[in-house]
Design an enzyme around this catalytic site. Structure first.
Site, mmCIF file in Angstrom:
data_model
loop_
_atom_site.group_PDB
_atom_site.id
_atom_site.type_symbol
_atom_site.label_atom_id
_atom_site.label_comp_id
_atom_site.label_asym_id
_atom_site.label_seq_id
_atom_site.Cartn_x
_atom_site.Cartn_y
_atom_site.Cartn_z
ATOM 1 N N HIS A 1 0.831 -1.208 0.000
ATOM 2 C CA HIS A 1 0.000 0.000 0.000
ATOM 3 C C HIS A 1 0.864 1.255 0.000
ATOM 4 O O HIS A 1 1.907 1.323 0.665
ATOM 5 C CB HIS A 1 -1.022 -0.013 1.131
ATOM 6 C CG HIS A 1 -0.510 0.159 2.516
ATOM 7 N ND1 HIS A 1 -0.306 1.400 3.101
ATOM 8 C CD2 HIS A 1 -0.202 -0.749 3.476
ATOM 9 C CE1 HIS A 1 0.105 1.239 4.346
ATOM 10 N NE2 HIS A 1 0.179 -0.054 4.609
ATOM 11 N N GLU B 1 -5.308 1.969 1.982
ATOM 12 C CA GLU B 1 -5.266 0.772 2.819
ATOM 13 C C GLU B 1 -5.570 1.129 4.259
ATOM 14 O O GLU B 1 -6.261 0.377 4.965
ATOM 15 C CB GLU B 1 -3.882 0.121 2.717
ATOM 16 C CG GLU B 1 -3.761 -1.246 3.414
ATOM 17 C CD GLU B 1 -3.340 -1.172 4.878
ATOM 18 O OE1 GLU B 1 -3.295 -2.219 5.536
ATOM 19 O OE2 GLU B 1 -3.051 -0.057 5.381
ATOM 20 N N GLU B 2 -5.064 2.279 4.679
ATOM 21 C CA GLU B 2 -5.246 2.673 6.072
ATOM 22 C C GLU B 2 -6.694 3.032 6.401
ATOM 23 O O GLU B 2 -7.062 3.153 7.568
ATOM 24 C CB GLU B 2 -4.325 3.854 6.412
ATOM 25 C CG GLU B 2 -2.835 3.556 6.267
ATOM 26 C CD GLU B 2 -2.307 2.576 7.301
ATOM 27 O OE1 GLU B 2 -3.101 2.059 8.111
ATOM 28 O OE2 GLU B 2 -1.089 2.315 7.294
#
Length: 311
Positions: free
Chosen positions: A127, A173-174
Site C-alpha cells: 500500500h 489501505e489505512e
C-alpha cells in the site's frame, strides 16, 4: 497495515471511482517497450541502494506535506506520480486507477511486465498511503520501495517469465483496504481467476537488533497453498529462522484477494502483530524507523519468490 479489520462487502458502495484510463482496467495504459532482453534464470542481487533511494523520495514527499502521505494530501499525490513515472520508465504497462473514499481522492497504481502468459498472473502488492500522523516509511513505504527495486531488477535482467507478473500499489489501505478491494471488485469477468497468487508486503523494513532482523514472518495463509516455500528457501539460505504462520487477522491488502478466492501469502519483518514497533502509525515512522539490512532481505526475498512462482 491498518488498525482494524474491514469487510469487503459494501466497499463498492462506499467508493465512488473513475478510472484514469477508459475501458478495461488496462486498456490504453502507457507502455514503453523495453530494450531487447537477455534471459535471466535467477534474479540479480538487489543492494540496499535501490530500495533506500525510493524510501528517501517517499520521505521527501512527506516532508513537503506536513510529514504525511495520507490520501488526499500532496504527499500521497506525489507518491502516485512517482510510482507511475518510475514504472512506465522501466517499461512496465502502467495504469492509474483513481477513486474517492470518505470525500478524499486516492488512487491505485497497477503495473504489469508485458511478457508471460496473461492467463496466469503472479501478483504482488503494497500500500502506497500512510496514516495522517506520519510519513509511513516502514508502513508501508518499505513494501513500495522493495517492489520498485524488483521492478527495476526485472527490467534490467530482461526477464521472460512463463507467467505474467503484475504489481499493485494500493491507495487507502489505512482506511480499510479500500484500494485493493476496489480493484478486485472491479476486475472484468474471469480476470480474478487468472491470478494464480497474490503476495503482500506490508512493513518489511523494521530495524535490526544485534545484526539480525527483529523477526521475519510469513502469512499463515501461505502454509497450506505452498506459496511460503520460496520465501522459506530464501530465508533459510541466509540462516534466518522465520515464523511461518503469522496471523494477520486479514489486516492488509491480501484480504481482498483472499475473499475473492485467490491464493495469498505475504512477508512481514515482525514476529507478531503485537510487535509492530514503537513508531507504528506515528510521526517517527520515518527513515530512522527502517533498516537498510532489512530492506535488502525483503527485496531479495521478493525477487526469489517472484522468479520462482512466475517460472
Amino acid at each position: 497495515m491498518r488498525v482494524r479489520k474491514f469487510a469487503l462487502a459494501g466497499v463498492a458502495a462506499a467508493v465512488t471511482a473513475t478510472l484514469a484510463v477508459a475501458g478495461s482496467t488496462y486498456a490504453g495504459a502507457a507502455t514503453v517497450t523495453p530494450v531487447a532482453p537477455v534471459a535471466a534464470a535467477t534474479p540479480p542481487v538487489i543492494t540496499a541502494a535501490a530500495p533506500m533511494a525510493h524510501l528517501t523520495q517517499l520521505m521527501n514527499f512527506a516532508k513537503a506535506s506536513s510529514n504525511t502521505r495520507v490520501i488526499g494530501s500532496t504527499g500521497f499525490t506525489s507518491t502516485v506520480s512517482y510510482l507511475q513515472s518510475q514504472l512506465t520508465g522501466l517499461g512496465w504497462t502502467t495504469t492509474v486507477q483513481n477513486f474517492t473514499t470518505g470525500g478524499k481522492k486516492a488512487a491505485n497504481v497497477i503495473a504489469e511486465w508485458p511478457y508471460g502468459d496473461a492467463a496466469h498472473v503472479i501478483m504482488a502488492g503494497a500500500h502506497s498511503d500512510s496514516v495522517k500522523a506520519g510519513p509511513g516509511i516502514n508502513d508501508d513505504g518499505s513494501g513500495v520501495a522493495a517492489l520498485l527495486a524488483n521492478a527495476s531488477a526485472i527490467t534490467q535482467s530482461g526477464l521472460r517469465p512463463a507467467k505474467r507478473i503484475r504489481f499493485g500499489f494500493w491507495g487507502a489501505e489505512e482506511q480499510g483496504d479500500i484500494g485493493s478491494s476496489y480493484y478486485v471488485s472491479h476486475l472484468a469477468g474471469g480476470e480474478t481467476a487468472k491470478i494464480d497468487a497474490y503476495l503482500n508486503f506490508d512493513m518489511v523494513g523494521n530495524k535490526v537488533e544485534n545484526g539480525k532482523a527483529v523477526g521475519w514472518s510469513l502469512y499463515a495463509d501461505g502454509q497450506s497453498n505452498g506459496l511460503n516455500t520460496p520465501f522459506k528457501t530464501y530465508f533459510t539460505s541466509k540462516g534466518i529462522t522465520v515464523n511461518p504462520s503469522l496471523d494477520t487477522d486479514d489486516r492488509s491488502d491480501h484480504a481482498a484477494f483472499k475473499n475473492a478466492g485467490v491464493k495469498v501469502t505475504g512477508v512481514s519483518s515482525v514476529r507478531s502483530l503485537n510487535e509492530l514497533g514503537a513508531c507504528y502509525h506515528k510521526a517517527c515512522d520515518d527513515l530512522t524507523d527502517v533498516s537498510s539490512d532489512s530492506m535488502v532481505l525483503a527485496s531479495n526475498a521478493i525477487a526469489s519468490a517472484v522468479w520462482t512462482l512466475a517460472g
